[in-house]
Design an enzyme around this catalytic site. Structure first.
Site, mmCIF file in Angstrom:
data_model
loop_
_atom_site.group_PDB
_atom_site.id
_atom_site.type_symbol
_atom_site.label_atom_id
_atom_site.label_comp_id
_atom_site.label_asym_id
_atom_site.label_seq_id
_atom_site.Cartn_x
_atom_site.Cartn_y
_atom_site.Cartn_z
ATOM 1 N N ASP A 64 37.843 11.106 -16.556
ATOM 2 C CA ASP A 64 36.447 11.550 -16.674
ATOM 3 C C ASP A 64 35.796 11.084 -17.976
ATOM 4 O O ASP A 64 34.596 10.808 -18.007
ATOM 5 C CB ASP A 64 36.367 13.085 -16.595
ATOM 6 C CG ASP A 64 36.520 13.598 -15.170
ATOM 7 O OD1 ASP A 64 36.574 12.777 -14.240
ATOM 8 O OD2 ASP A 64 36.579 14.837 -14.997
ATOM 9 N N THR B 147 44.430 13.802 -14.838
ATOM 10 C CA THR B 147 44.975 13.817 -13.474
ATOM 11 C C THR B 147 46.367 13.214 -13.408
ATOM 12 O O THR B 147 47.212 13.642 -12.610
ATOM 13 C CB THR B 147 44.003 13.049 -12.549
ATOM 14 O OG1 THR B 147 42.792 13.791 -12.483
ATOM 15 C CG2 THR B 147 44.556 12.859 -11.157
HETATM 16 N N1 LIG Z 1 41.138 11.256 -12.372
HETATM 17 C C1 LIG Z 1 40.932 11.932 -13.474
HETATM 18 O O1 LIG Z 1 41.678 11.874 -14.415
HETATM 19 C C2 LIG Z 1 39.640 12.675 -13.528
HETATM 20 C C3 LIG Z 1 39.684 14.154 -13.445
HETATM 21 C C4 LIG Z 1 40.581 14.798 -14.423
HETATM 22 N N2 LIG Z 1 40.432 16.200 -14.283
HETATM 23 C C5 LIG Z 1 40.371 14.422 -15.900
HETATM 24 O O2 LIG Z 1 41.133 14.878 -16.670
HETATM 25 O O3 LIG Z 1 39.491 13.728 -16.331
#
Ligand SMILES: NC(=O)CC[C@H](N)C(=O)O
Length: 322
Positions: free
Chosen positions: A83, A13
């Site tokens: 994640d 993210t």
């Molecule tokens: N806040 C995040 O990084 C979680 C979701 C994100 N898609 C990830 O790469 O894990």
């Protein structure tokens, strides 16, 4: 003399401008962060993936590059999706040499959203990686200025910027005004020596739920080299799964963890079929305080390192109290 920090970006993210994980390069991601005085950054743009799409092979490659960086005297920051951030931190904790600070960070808010937390988290991570006082703590994580040990940290909320917590232990420290303050120092490293990922190993994670009929347990045989069971409460399984679990434990290491996510497994409070004392007496290995995904990674690393049953049990036993 300036301290060099090697930064490895994997995506997540923190780089997902407009929602696209491949949008920002490592350099663009890092450009948003104020680099603390006295720090030279060496950037490695390794992957541009969501945390959910990282594979064990990606982490094995990363671990080798992290070891090269710390051997050169560099602190290390790993930047990735939240994640699976705790899994990356924990795997590095058991396979990398503990020479210099290694810290994993990410963000909960995309860079294009109000209150994006990536820049602050990156600045905190750079400060930790450059601080000799943060050596000898094992691999760390930092988000929202809270410093956690890889062994205990978990993502506990889907959206909160303060999602990372160590429910069984508490944070190791905090970054205040850009300076890391360590409040607790772990008594010992997670593993006696860094484990080497030499041979392939497949470890399954099976989370029990009420009324589990054992069909997934049957599917584990032949496909895996080891199993972690995220059991009920302090280490309990239904009485009808005791024999199948014992049979699996006769063929491969089976580690008993808790699906609750915090606290130690018991060893002797309950008796009878499916109790913790029954399952341990039938050859299952207690994960102690390790949560199930981390127990899976430790078992993976032990098997890949060539550990036999006794060495596997000893590695988990070492973590039983903390
Ligand atoms: N806040 C995040 O990084 C979680 C979701 C994100 N898609 C990830 O790469 O894990």
């Amino acid at each position: 003399m300036p301290k060099t920090v090697s930064v490895f970006t994997l995506g997540g993210t923190i780089s997902a401008q407009g929602g696209d994980h491949a949008r920002l390069t490592g350099a663009q991601t890092l450009a948003a962060a104020p680099v603390p005085a006295g720090v030279d950054v060496e950037l490695h743009d390794v992957r541009r993936l969501p945390g959910s799409s990282l594979a064990l092979a990606d982490l094995a490659e990363l671990a080798g590059r992290v070891d090269e960086a710390t051997a050169a005297g560099h602190g290390v920051v790993v930047v990735q999706g939240t994640d699976t951030l705790e899994e990356t931190a924990f795997l590095l904790d058991v396979v990398c040499a503990p020479r210099e600070p290694i810290v994993v960070t990410g963000a909960m808010r995309r860079p294009d959203l109000p209150g994006a937390d990536g820049p602050a988290n990156l600045a905190a991570a750079l400060a930790i990686a450059a601080d000799p006082g943060c050596r000898g703590l094992g691999v760390l994580t930092v988000l929202a200025d809270e410093i956690h040990a890889a062994r205990h940290v978990r993502k506990t909320h889907t959206t909160s910027v303060a999602t990372f917590a160590s429910p069984g232990a508490g944070p190791l420290g905090r970054v205040v005004e850009g300076v890391p303050h360590i409040l607790l120092r772990p008594e010992k490293p997670t593993v006696e020596r860094p484990l080497r990922l030499r041979t392939p190993a497949r470890v399954a994670l099976l989370t029990l739920s009420l009324g589990d009929g054992g069909e997934l347990l049957d599917a584990v045989d032949d496909r895996f080299d080891g199993l972690v069971v995220a059991a009920f409460g302090a280490g309990h399984a239904p009485k009808w799964l005791v024999e199948p679990l014992a049979a699996t434990a006769a063929r491969m290491p089976v580690v008993l963890a808790s699906r609750t996510g915090a606290g130690p497994l018991l060893t002797e409070t309950y008796r009878g079929p499916g109790s913790e004392s029954d399952l341990l007496a039938r050859g299952l290995i207690s994960a102690g305080q390790l949560d199930a995904p981390k127990a899976r990674l430790l078992l993976h690393a032990l098997l890949a390192d060539g550990a036999d049953r006794a060495a596997t049990a000893a590695a988990f036993e070492r973590l039983r109290a903390g």
